[in-house]
Design a protein around this motif. Structure first.
Motif, PDB file in Angstrom:
ATOM      1  N   ARG A 180       0.830  -1.206   0.000  1.00 56.15           N
ATOM      2  CA  ARG A 180       0.000   0.000   0.000  1.00 56.15           C
ATOM      3  C   ARG A 180       0.864   1.255   0.000  1.00 56.15           C
ATOM      4  O   ARG A 180       0.560   2.236  -0.680  1.00 56.15           O
ATOM      5  CB  ARG A 180      -0.926  -0.012   1.213  1.00 56.15           C
ATOM      6  CG  ARG A 180      -2.057  -1.034   1.119  1.00 56.15           C
ATOM      7  CD  ARG A 180      -3.105  -0.841   2.195  1.00 56.15           C
ATOM      8  NE  ARG A 180      -2.589  -1.125   3.537  1.00 56.15           N
ATOM      9  CZ  ARG A 180      -2.606  -2.334   4.090  1.00 56.15           C
ATOM     10  NH1 ARG A 180      -3.098  -3.377   3.420  1.00 56.15           N
ATOM     11  NH2 ARG A 180      -2.145  -2.518   5.313  1.00 56.15           N
ATOM     12  N   GLY A 181       1.948   1.233   0.753  1.00 54.55           N
ATOM     13  CA  GLY A 181       2.840   2.379   0.764  1.00 54.55           C
ATOM     14  C   GLY A 181       3.519   2.603  -0.571  1.00 54.55           C
ATOM     15  O   GLY A 181       3.633   3.740  -1.041  1.00 54.55           O
ATOM     16  N   VAL A 182       3.974   1.531  -1.206  1.00 59.21           N
ATOM     17  CA  VAL A 182       4.611   1.645  -2.523  1.00 59.21           C
ATOM     18  C   VAL A 182       3.633   2.228  -3.529  1.00 59.21           C
ATOM     19  O   VAL A 182       3.980   3.122  -4.327  1.00 59.21           O
ATOM     20  CB  VAL A 182       5.136   0.277  -2.985  1.00 59.21           C
ATOM     21  CG1 VAL A 182       5.564   0.336  -4.446  1.00 59.21           C
ATOM     22  CG2 VAL A 182       6.306  -0.172  -2.108  1.00 59.21           C
ATOM     23  N   ALA A 183       2.394   1.748  -3.509  1.00 51.43           N
ATOM     24  CA  ALA A 183       1.387   2.253  -4.449  1.00 51.43           C
ATOM     25  C   ALA A 183       1.105   3.725  -4.206  1.00 51.43           C
ATOM     26  O   ALA A 183       0.946   4.513  -5.155  1.00 51.43           O
ATOM     27  CB  ALA A 183       0.107   1.428  -4.316  1.00 51.43           C
ATOM     28  N   LEU A 184       1.055   4.111  -2.951  1.00 56.26           N
ATOM     29  CA  LEU A 184       0.796   5.509  -2.617  1.00 56.26           C
ATOM     30  C   LEU A 184       1.907   6.410  -3.134  1.00 56.26           C
ATOM     31  O   LEU A 184       1.652   7.464  -3.743  1.00 56.26           O
ATOM     32  CB  LEU A 184       0.666   5.641  -1.100  1.00 56.26           C
ATOM     33  CG  LEU A 184       0.269   7.000  -0.547  1.00 56.26           C
ATOM     34  CD1 LEU A 184      -1.134   7.374  -0.995  1.00 56.26           C
ATOM     35  CD2 LEU A 184       0.345   6.988   0.975  1.00 56.26           C
ATOM     36  N   LEU A 185       3.154   5.993  -2.924  1.00 60.92           N
ATOM     37  CA  LEU A 185       4.273   6.796  -3.402  1.00 60.92           C
ATOM     38  C   LEU A 185       4.334   6.809  -4.928  1.00 60.92           C
ATOM     39  O   LEU A 185       4.643   7.833  -5.539  1.00 60.92           O
ATOM     40  CB  LEU A 185       5.582   6.255  -2.821  1.00 60.92           C
ATOM     41  CG  LEU A 185       5.725   6.371  -1.298  1.00 60.92           C
ATOM     42  CD1 LEU A 185       6.965   5.624  -0.826  1.00 60.92           C
ATOM     43  CD2 LEU A 185       5.805   7.835  -0.876  1.00 60.92           C
ATOM     44  N   ALA A 186       4.038   5.673  -5.541  1.00 67.38           N
ATOM     45  CA  ALA A 186       4.055   5.600  -7.007  1.00 67.38           C
ATOM     46  C   ALA A 186       3.004   6.515  -7.618  1.00 67.38           C
ATOM     47  O   ALA A 186       3.175   7.017  -8.731  1.00 67.38           O
ATOM     48  CB  ALA A 186       3.839   4.160  -7.457  1.00 67.38           C
ATOM     49  N   ALA A 187       1.900   6.723  -6.891  1.00 65.38           N
ATOM     50  CA  ALA A 187       0.841   7.597  -7.395  1.00 65.38           C
ATOM     51  C   ALA A 187       1.183   9.068  -7.232  1.00 65.38           C
ATOM     52  O   ALA A 187       0.392   9.938  -7.613  1.00 65.38           O
ATOM     53  CB  ALA A 187      -0.467   7.288  -6.664  1.00 65.38           C
ATOM     54  N   GLY A 188       2.344   9.342  -6.654  1.00 65.89           N
ATOM     55  CA  GLY A 188       2.790  10.721  -6.538  1.00 65.89           C
ATOM     56  C   GLY A 188       2.206  11.471  -5.367  1.00 65.89           C
ATOM     57  O   GLY A 188       2.215  12.704  -5.354  1.00 65.89           O
ATOM     58  N   ARG A 189       1.678  10.754  -4.362  1.00 69.70           N
ATOM     59  CA  ARG A 189       1.116  11.427  -3.201  1.00 69.70           C
ATOM     60  C   ARG A 189       2.239  11.816  -2.251  1.00 69.70           C
ATOM     61  O   ARG A 189       2.713  11.007  -1.462  1.00 69.70           O
ATOM     62  CB  ARG A 189       0.089  10.537  -2.508  1.00 69.70           C
ATOM     63  CG  ARG A 189      -1.114  10.197  -3.354  1.00 69.70           C
ATOM     64  CD  ARG A 189      -1.715  11.429  -4.056  1.00 69.70           C
ATOM     65  NE  ARG A 189      -2.132  12.450  -3.105  1.00 69.70           N
ATOM     66  CZ  ARG A 189      -3.374  12.607  -2.677  1.00 69.70           C
ATOM     67  NH1 ARG A 189      -4.335  11.814  -3.135  1.00 69.70           N
ATOM     68  NH2 ARG A 189      -3.675  13.549  -1.827  1.00 69.70           N
ATOM     69  N   ALA A 190       2.683  13.067  -2.359  1.00 66.84           N
ATOM     70  CA  ALA A 190       3.822  13.521  -1.569  1.00 66.84           C
ATOM     71  C   ALA A 190       3.415  14.061  -0.209  1.00 66.84           C
ATOM     72  O   ALA A 190       4.260  14.278   0.648  1.00 66.84           O
ATOM     73  CB  ALA A 190       4.586  14.604  -2.335  1.00 66.84           C
ATOM     74  N   ALA A 191       2.127  14.329  -0.003  1.00 70.03           N
ATOM     75  CA  ALA A 191       1.670  14.892   1.257  1.00 70.03           C
ATOM     76  C   ALA A 191       0.177  14.632   1.384  1.00 70.03           C
ATOM     77  O   ALA A 191      -0.442  14.013   0.510  1.00 70.03           O
ATOM     78  CB  ALA A 191       1.970  16.399   1.313  1.00 70.03           C
ATOM     79  N   GLY A 192      -0.399  15.104   2.497  1.00 71.24           N
ATOM     80  CA  GLY A 192      -1.843  15.065   2.640  1.00 71.24           C
ATOM     81  C   GLY A 192      -2.377  13.889   3.405  1.00 71.24           C
ATOM     82  O   GLY A 192      -1.647  13.106   4.023  1.00 71.24           O
ATOM     83  N   ALA A 193      -3.721  13.758   3.341  1.00 71.40           N
ATOM     84  CA  ALA A 193      -4.431  12.762   4.134  1.00 71.40           C
ATOM     85  C   ALA A 193      -3.984  11.331   3.865  1.00 71.40           C
ATOM     86  O   ALA A 193      -3.839  10.542   4.808  1.00 71.40           O
ATOM     87  CB  ALA A 193      -5.931  12.912   3.916  1.00 71.40           C
ATOM     88  N   PRO A 194      -3.747  10.919   2.609  1.00 67.48           N
ATOM     89  CA  PRO A 194      -3.314   9.531   2.383  1.00 67.48           C
ATOM     90  C   PRO A 194      -1.996   9.198   3.082  1.00 67.48           C
ATOM     91  O   PRO A 194      -1.822   8.094   3.608  1.00 67.48           O
ATOM     92  CB  PRO A 194      -3.183   9.438   0.863  1.00 67.48           C
ATOM     93  CG  PRO A 194      -4.085  10.500   0.340  1.00 67.48           C
ATOM     94  CD  PRO A 194      -3.990  11.617   1.323  1.00 67.48           C
ATOM     95  N   LEU A 195      -1.049  10.145   3.117  1.00 64.61           N
ATOM     96  CA  LEU A 195       0.218   9.879   3.794  1.00 64.61           C
ATOM     97  C   LEU A 195       0.037   9.836   5.310  1.00 64.61           C
ATOM     98  O   LEU A 195       0.699   9.054   5.995  1.00 64.61           O
ATOM     99  CB  LEU A 195       1.251  10.941   3.417  1.00 64.61           C
ATOM    100  CG  LEU A 195       2.087  10.661   2.160  1.00 64.61           C
ATOM    101  CD1 LEU A 195       3.084  11.777   1.921  1.00 64.61           C
ATOM    102  CD2 LEU A 195       2.810   9.339   2.259  1.00 64.61           C
ATOM    103  N   LEU A 196      -0.841  10.664   5.834  1.00 69.89           N
ATOM    104  CA  LEU A 196      -1.136  10.575   7.266  1.00 69.89           C
ATOM    105  C   LEU A 196      -1.732   9.216   7.607  1.00 69.89           C
ATOM    106  O   LEU A 196      -1.429   8.626   8.641  1.00 69.89           O
ATOM    107  CB  LEU A 196      -2.080  11.703   7.672  1.00 69.89           C
ATOM    108  CG  LEU A 196      -1.468  13.117   7.671  1.00 69.89           C
ATOM    109  CD1 LEU A 196      -2.564  14.156   7.855  1.00 69.89           C
ATOM    110  CD2 LEU A 196      -0.417  13.256   8.761  1.00 69.89           C
ATOM    111  N   GLU A 197      -2.562   8.706   6.719  1.00 72.26           N
ATOM    112  CA  GLU A 197      -3.127   7.373   6.928  1.00 72.26           C
ATOM    113  C   GLU A 197      -2.025   6.314   6.899  1.00 72.26           C
ATOM    114  O   GLU A 197      -2.053   5.351   7.680  1.00 72.26           O
ATOM    115  CB  GLU A 197      -4.171   7.078   5.860  1.00 72.26           C
ATOM    116  CG  GLU A 197      -4.739   5.675   5.905  1.00 72.26           C
ATOM    117  CD  GLU A 197      -5.431   5.353   7.223  1.00 72.26           C
ATOM    118  OE1 GLU A 197      -5.341   4.179   7.657  1.00 72.26           O
ATOM    119  OE2 GLU A 197      -6.026   6.266   7.825  1.00 72.26           O
ATOM    120  N   LEU A 198      -1.040   6.494   6.026  1.00 70.94           N
ATOM    121  CA  LEU A 198       0.080   5.556   5.981  1.00 70.94           C
ATOM    122  C   LEU A 198       0.840   5.567   7.316  1.00 70.94           C
ATOM    123  O   LEU A 198       1.232   4.513   7.822  1.00 70.94           O
ATOM    124  CB  LEU A 198       1.025   5.920   4.834  1.00 70.94           C
ATOM    125  CG  LEU A 198       2.290   5.050   4.699  1.00 70.94           C
ATOM    126  CD1 LEU A 198       1.929   3.617   4.348  1.00 70.94           C
ATOM    127  CD2 LEU A 198       3.244   5.632   3.652  1.00 70.94           C
TER     128      LEU A 198
END
Length: 787
Positions: free
Chosen positions: A566-584
């Motif tokens: 899930r973390g790899v997918a999040l980073l691959a999607a370009g999510r550098a900040a925000g709610a999804p990273l806080l969830e991670l």
């Protein structure tokens, strides 16, 4: 005269020209052949007085091991009664070691010949400098035969070519740009510069990138003797770690001294340091220079902090390495470990005197300055009652106060001695003198030797005292008085605890008296500051061993594959900040503020109603990594009207995308981060948070995985960490929650470190109710940078 200037350039360079074929497989590993060579070829040998070639011949001939020496120079038929060969190709069989005392222009030719013969190793003294190739002026036609419009492939630089030649032949290569080495334990001198004869023998293995440090340490006239000393220079092929591996194989080696400006083969270096730590062999490290590669990490705050020497700090912290700030501290610390007595832990066995060449293993109280950084300052010089530290005895009230000031500045703790010791000292001192630690014992001088010895022993007998120093100038007494050395020798016969002299002015130290004391196993530390630092390293060493705070090995790490994916997918999607990273972060056990994304005033108002006022409004535009710097954070929004106005302002200035966040009660702000070191991989960074993160540059750096105890010690070394205990009536923060956040980030670093260039959690607000991350920034590694 330059190195090897007399060597002719007309000699035949290819083994095939003389019918020489590569020799049979070597029976010994190339590293052993290098460092214990039994046969040595000296290319560039010369009879000319004062020449490098002449010195090289003389120095190698002084080797107690008496290796077979082959001289090579086409200009001479014999040198000093020894036959001199025209070429390496004339030698009847391969040799263990080739010393290349030749000009840089001849290095490639000679090393190629040595490799083709099957010679096992070589030392390159020269700098291996090569003038860059000159390109033809623009518009000139390509050279004949070059029909490729793009031109021929670039030729590797000389240093790279030399490394490739040796590597392909399975050779070891010391240098270039080095002084060579001396294996004192095995009687070999592979140098071309005049060094002491005999060489000082003892328990220290020295590896230095600096030739001047190599000579200075060999000629220091201190009680520092060596098993092996290597000037490794540029380390074109054979790294410092290889010499450490060999040094650790010698039973005589009890201390490692390293002076390094670059970290080569870090995995191998880590293994060597781990081996030293497992055997309780102190490692003293001086690093110099700043890596240009480290500056590539400054895209995130944590990277900016770690770029300043963070890799070395993390490495030293991981393996209990003693970092020093300069050569004077290096020498004092090495002497302390090299000739001081051994001592066991209180309560386990009686203290036993050791021998010169031993090292110290004593208990000390925590916290101490960590291994990762040179000791500079700490808050508490005095340990709590009964807790261990040093004791010092003085003959000057002013110098006593000066020593106390320095110890406080440097964080070297004085032991809090008990009432029995105070009473015992009172019986020794002249009337009017106060029993204390540090102690000024000089009154009438009626029985200086007896009073000094009794004071030293009384302090040494206190359970809280781990080492005692007589802090005197140790000047030559014009009347021949020997009270000071006599007192030290008397005390040494009455106690098994470590004793040392803490001299204040190196140039005033009586060399004869110092030599006598060192011969008796009493270090003479040549400077109040550096001597106190050495005593601090002494305390730290046993403390690290007692607390078992060495780095956990990453080899046994088992990632949570679903979480990692899930973390790899999040980073691959370009999510550098925000709610999804806080969830991670929450997946890794790090508490976070609730945050809801919005891209309109209506959505922002709905999010605030769900979270509950007061709220914080932040820009969530991907192009704005540092929100506060851009004026993109609005705190303390108490109601809908205020929120609507704040949204209109942010949307107009920075963009429509925002985060509506829960307000976290005030607390101590820390910054947690992951920064990628080019040599070591991901580092875990903890420092002062909020807007002070880079201003204070207050940080601790560790290699993951980080244990709970290591996390606790990271917090303990921060100036900002002291705020967690609560000041001016404030409630203390939940330290356990801060530790969980650090270990959680460490787990994230282990799982996703290869995907990250850097990650910031800033601030982490730490209060009585927990530690909560309110913002996070991730910078992914580019695909081409991943292994």
């Amino acid at each position: 005269m330059s190195i090897g200037e007399e060597t002719g350039t007309g000699e035949r360079t290819q083994a095939a020209e003389r019918g020489v074929q590569p020799g049979p497989a070597r029976q010994r590993p190339a590293l052993l052949a290098l460092l214990e060579a039994r046969s040595i070829a000296l290319v560039g040998a010369s009879p000319r007085p004062g020449s490098f070639g002449q010195r090289m011949v003389d120095e190698v001939a002084r080797s107690p091991a008496r290796p077979r020496i082959e001289l090579v120079n086409p200009r001479y038929a014999a040198i000093g009664g020894r036959r001199c060969h025209r070429s390496l190709a004339d030698l009847p069989e391969p040799v263990d070691l080739v010393l290349l005392g030749v000009p840089d222009s001849a290095l490639e030719q000679q090393l190629t010949l040595a490799a083709s013969r099957g010679d096992a190793s070589a030392v390159i003294f020269g700098n291996a400098h090569e003038e860059p190739m000159q390109l033809p002026p623009r518009g000139d036609p390509p050279a004949a035969g070059n029909r490729d419009p793009a031109g021929p492939p670039a030729r590797p630089a000389l240093r790279g070519r030399l490394a490739s030649i040796a590597a392909a032949a399975g050779m070891e290569l010391c240098g270039a740009g080095c002084m060579g080495f001396v294996n004192v334990a095995r009687g070999l001198r592979a140098i071309g510069y005049v060094e002491p004869d005999p060489l000082p023998a003892g328990p220290v293995a020295l590896v230095t990138h600096s030739g001047s440090v190599f000579s200075a340490m060999l000629r220091s006239r201190r009680a520092i003797g060596f098993t092996i000393a290597v000037s490794s220079g540029q380390e074109l092929l054979t790294p410092a770690a290889a010499y450490l591996e060999y040094a650790l194989s010698l039973p005589e080696t009890r201390v490692l001294a390293l002076v390094l400006e670059a970290m080569r083969e870090p995995g191998r270096l880590r293994a060597a340091l781990a081996s030293a730590a497992a055997r309780d062999i102190p490692v003293v490290l001086l690093t110099v220079g700043r890596s240009a590669r480290g500056q590539a990490m400054v895209a995130a705050h944590s990277g900016a902090l770690a770029a300043r020497d963070g890799g070395w700090e993390a490495l030293a912290n991981a393996y209990g390495v003693h970092r020093v700030g300069d050569l004077a501290e290096l020498a004092d610390t090495v002497e302390m470990f090299a000739i001081g007595r051994r001592a066991s832990q209180p309560g386990t066995a009686a203290f036993q005197p050791g021998t010169a060449g031993g090292h110290l293993a004593i208990a000390a109280a925590q916290p101490q300055t960590p291994a990762g950084q040179p000791r500079t300052a700490a808050a508490q010089p005095q340990t709590p009652a009964g807790q261990p530290g040093i004791a010092t005895v003085h003959d000057s009230g002013l110098e006593r106060a000066h020593t106390a000031d320095l110890a406080e500045e440097l964080g070297v703790p004085f032991a809090s001695i008990g009432e029995p010791t105070l009473a015992r000292l009172a019986g020794v001192l002249d009337p009017g003198l106060e029993p204390a630690n540090p102690l000024d014992m000089w009154g009438t001088g009626r029985d200086a030797r007896g009073q000094l010895a009794d004071s030293l022993v009384a302090l040494a007998d206190d359970p809280a005292v781990r080492a005692v120093a007589l802090a005197v100038d140790l000047i030559g007494e014009l009347d021949g008085d020997r009270s000071y050395p006599g007192a030290l020798l008397d005390a040494a016969a009455r106690t098994a605890k470590p004793l040392a002299v803490l001299a204040s002015l190196p140039s005033a130290v009586d060399a004869g008296v110092a030599g006598e004391l060192r011969e008796a196993g009493i270090p003479v530390l040549e400077g109040t500051r550096t001597g106190l630092l050495a005593l601090g390293h002494l305390l730290d060493h046993a403390n690290r061993a007692r607390l078992s705070t060495l780095a956990a090995t990453p080899d046994g790490w088992q990632p949570d594959e679903a979480r990692r994916a899930r973390g790899v997918a999040l980073l691959a999607a370009g999510r550098a900040a925000g709610a999804p990273l806080l969830e991670l972060l929450r997946e890794y056990g790090i508490a976070t503020a609730r945050a809801e994304p919005a891209s309109s005033a209506e959505a922002a108002l709905a999010a605030a109603a769900a979270i509950g006022y007061p709220v914080v409004l932040k820009t969530d535009e991907p192009a704005i990594p540092h929100k506060s710097d851009a004026g993109g954070v609005v705190l303390g929004i108490d109601g809908p009207a205020e929120l609507a106005a704040a949204y209109r302002d942010l949307a107009a200035r920075l963009g429509r995308r925002v985060l509506v966040c829960e307000t976290i009660p005030p607390g101590t702000e820390l910054a947690l981060g992951i920064a990628r070191d080019p040599d070591l991989g991901p580092l875990v960074v903890v420092g002062a948070g909020g807007v002070l993160v880079e201003l204070l540059a207050d940080r601790a750096v560790r290699l993951p995985p980080v244990s709970e105890e290591q996390a606790r010690r990271m917090i303990g070394r921060l100036r900002a960490g002291r705020l967690l205990a609560g000041i001016r009536g404030a409630a203390p923060a939940d330290t356990a929650a801060v530790i969980r956040a650090i270990t959680g980030l460490s787990a994230l670093a282990m799982d996703l470190g290869d995907e990250l260039a850097a990650l910031d959690v800033n601030p982490l607000i730490c209060g009585p109710a927990g530690a909560v991350a309110v913002d996070v920034l991730a910078i992914s590694r580019r695909p081409q940078d991943r292994g």
